[in-house]
Structure formats: C-alpha cells, structure tokens
Design an enzyme around this catalytic site. Sequence first.
Site, short mmCIF file in Angstrom:
data_model
loop_
_atom_site.label_atom_id
_atom_site.label_comp_id
_atom_site.label_asym_id
_atom_site.label_seq_id
_atom_site.Cartn_x
_atom_site.Cartn_y
_atom_site.Cartn_z
N LYS A 43 -47.31 -56.76 50.32
CA LYS A 43 -48.35 -57.59 50.91
C LYS A 43 -49.35 -58.06 49.87
CE LYS A 43 -48.51 -54.33 54.71
NZ LYS A 43 -49.40 -53.36 55.40
N GLY A 44 -49.30 -57.44 48.70
CA GLY A 44 -50.35 -57.61 47.70
C GLY A 44 -50.66 -59.02 47.26
N GLU A 99 -46.71 -62.62 42.35
CA GLU A 99 -46.93 -61.18 42.47
C GLU A 99 -48.40 -60.85 42.18
OE1 GLU A 99 -46.45 -58.44 43.63
OE2 GLU A 99 -44.95 -57.29 42.54
N ASP A 100 -48.86 -59.75 42.75
CA ASP A 100 -50.25 -59.35 42.49
C ASP A 100 -50.41 -58.71 41.12
OD1 ASP A 100 -48.80 -57.08 43.25
OD2 ASP A 100 -50.27 -56.35 44.69
N ASP A 103 -47.08 -53.63 36.80
CA ASP A 103 -47.59 -52.36 36.27
C ASP A 103 -46.50 -51.76 35.38
OD1 ASP A 103 -49.16 -50.07 35.99
OD2 ASP A 103 -48.57 -49.23 37.91
N LYS A 131 -50.65 -54.91 33.52
CA LYS A 131 -51.13 -53.74 32.77
C LYS A 131 -50.09 -53.44 31.69
CE LYS A 131 -53.07 -51.17 36.70
NZ LYS A 131 -52.80 -50.00 37.56
N PHE A 152 -56.70 -48.24 38.09
CA PHE A 152 -56.19 -48.61 39.41
C PHE A 152 -57.18 -49.57 40.08
CE2 PHE A 152 -54.95 -48.32 43.81
CZ PHE A 152 -53.58 -48.41 43.69
N ASP A 159 -54.32 -53.14 47.24
CA ASP A 159 -54.79 -52.10 48.15
C ASP A 159 -54.81 -50.72 47.51
OD1 ASP A 159 -51.85 -51.94 48.05
OD2 ASP A 159 -52.12 -50.38 49.57
N ARG A 165 -57.81 -54.67 50.74
CA ARG A 165 -57.14 -55.94 50.44
C ARG A 165 -58.07 -57.14 50.67
NH1 ARG A 165 -51.66 -54.88 49.83
NH2 ARG A 165 -50.79 -53.24 51.15
P1 IMP Z 1 -44.65 -51.59 39.22
O1 IMP Z 1 -43.30 -51.48 39.83
O2 IMP Z 1 -45.09 -50.28 38.61
O3 IMP Z 1 -44.76 -52.71 38.21
O4 IMP Z 1 -45.73 -51.88 40.33
C1 IMP Z 1 -45.36 -52.15 41.60
C2 IMP Z 1 -46.47 -52.32 42.59
O5 IMP Z 1 -47.40 -51.23 42.51
C3 IMP Z 1 -47.31 -53.55 42.42
O6 IMP Z 1 -46.70 -54.71 42.91
C4 IMP Z 1 -48.50 -53.17 43.26
O7 IMP Z 1 -48.24 -53.41 44.62
C5 IMP Z 1 -48.64 -51.68 43.00
N1 IMP Z 1 -49.68 -51.44 41.98
C6 IMP Z 1 -49.53 -51.17 40.68
N2 IMP Z 1 -50.72 -51.01 40.07
C7 IMP Z 1 -51.65 -51.20 41.02
C8 IMP Z 1 -53.09 -51.19 41.02
O8 IMP Z 1 -53.79 -50.97 40.01
N3 IMP Z 1 -53.68 -51.42 42.23
C9 IMP Z 1 -52.99 -51.66 43.37
N4 IMP Z 1 -51.66 -51.70 43.41
C10 IMP Z 1 -51.00 -51.47 42.25
MG MG Z 2 -46.98 -55.78 44.73
#
Ligand code: IMP
Ligand code: MG
Length: 176
Positions: A43-44, A99-100, A103, A131, A152, A159, A165
């Site tokens: 949903k981000g 995408e939001d 990470d 990040k 974070f 969220d 959100r």
């Molecule tokens: P990844 O697979 O580690 O790149 O991250 C996947 C998901 O984790 C992102 O699409 C976000 O929904 C969530 N996420 C990662 N870091 C944060 C943060 O700092 N705040 C909120 N959601 C995060």
């Molecule tokens: Mg996301």
Amino acid sequence: MKLAQQLEPLISTEQIARRVREMGAQIERDYQNKELVLLGVLKGSYMFISDLARSIDLPLSIDFIGLSSYGEATESSGVVKITSDLAKPIENKHVLIVEDIVDTGLTMRYLLDNLATRRPASVKLCTLLHKPSRARTRIPIDYLGFQIEDRFVVGYGLDHEDKYRNVPFIGVLRHG
Ligand code: IMP
Ligand code: MG
C-alpha cells in the site's frame, strides 16, 4: 498527541511536492508516444502514485500490485507473496513500477523477476526513497526521489504497523 508530533521531520511536504513534480516532468519526457502503465506497489506507494500521476501529462494507465514479505515487520525476508495481482496484462506495455522505498531490494528483485515473465515492452523503476546502505541485491533505479540514511521512516504512504500513512510529510518515529 498529534500524529505529526510523534515524528522527527525528515522530508517536508514542500520538498516532496517539488521533487515529485520534477520526477513527473522527466517521466513525461521519457515516455512520449509510449503506452505507459504506472504500476503502484500497495500500500506504501498510494500517495506517491497519486501525486506523481498528476505530474505526468500523458495518456497513461494505472494499475496496482499488492506484495507482502514474510518475516519481521521491519525487515524484508526476501520471501515475497503477491496478495493482489494486476487487473490487466502488461504484455507489450511500458511498465513503470512506482514504489515507496527500496530498502534491502529483495521485494523489488522478486517483482522485477516476476514482471519479466509477462513480456512487457520495458520495465523501469521509480522509487520515492532509497536506503543504499541496506542493499542486499543490486536494483537499478531509474527515477529516485531521495536517498536516505538507514532510519525507519513513515508518512506520505509509508507505515509502521499500518499507521502513519496519512501523515503528509516523511519523518522518523520518535521512540518512547
Ligand atoms: P525491501 O524488500 O527490504 O527493499 O523493502 C520492502 C518494503 O519494506 C518496502 O517496500 C516498504 O514497504 C518496507 N520498508 C522498508 N523500509 C521502510 C521504512 O523505513 N519505513 C516503512 N517501510 C519500509
Ligand atoms: Mg512497499
């Protein structure tokens, strides 16, 4: 206490608005005469895609995919599940993932591999936040809003346990 007061501001509403307009203008130039599908990751990205789409003056279409990662709330496990699939096929379409945040990159790795099997004309990635210090796999980012430190963050769609959100800026949760 007001929601906003629970956060340490990181990126203001005005900074977000300015950057989103710039990204929209660049996307508009790059996708002239192409069948563009903005693909929001739920949903981000809901707030970002809504603003971004209004900054792109092209006859694009919008679709969504719901992804969730098994494991802890704040750490991606790399094991990803599609909770809600696209409404329409993307064969021969130019797909721009919206995408939001990238990470560890594990969620995007899964999505990129999955979309590739559906024969789109192209797939690119637009993410509001990145990040880089947390990367576990190399994800090519075509349009980036802001690079941030390993903290974070919540707000503007992002969220913590499905809350915050609706905060109109991006901030770091204050503890305590
Ligand atoms: P990844 O697979 O580690 O790149 O991250 C996947 C998901 O984790 C992102 O699409 C976000 O929904 C969530 N996420 C990662 N870091 C944060 C943060 O700092 N705040 C909120 N959601 C995060
Ligand atoms: Mg996301």
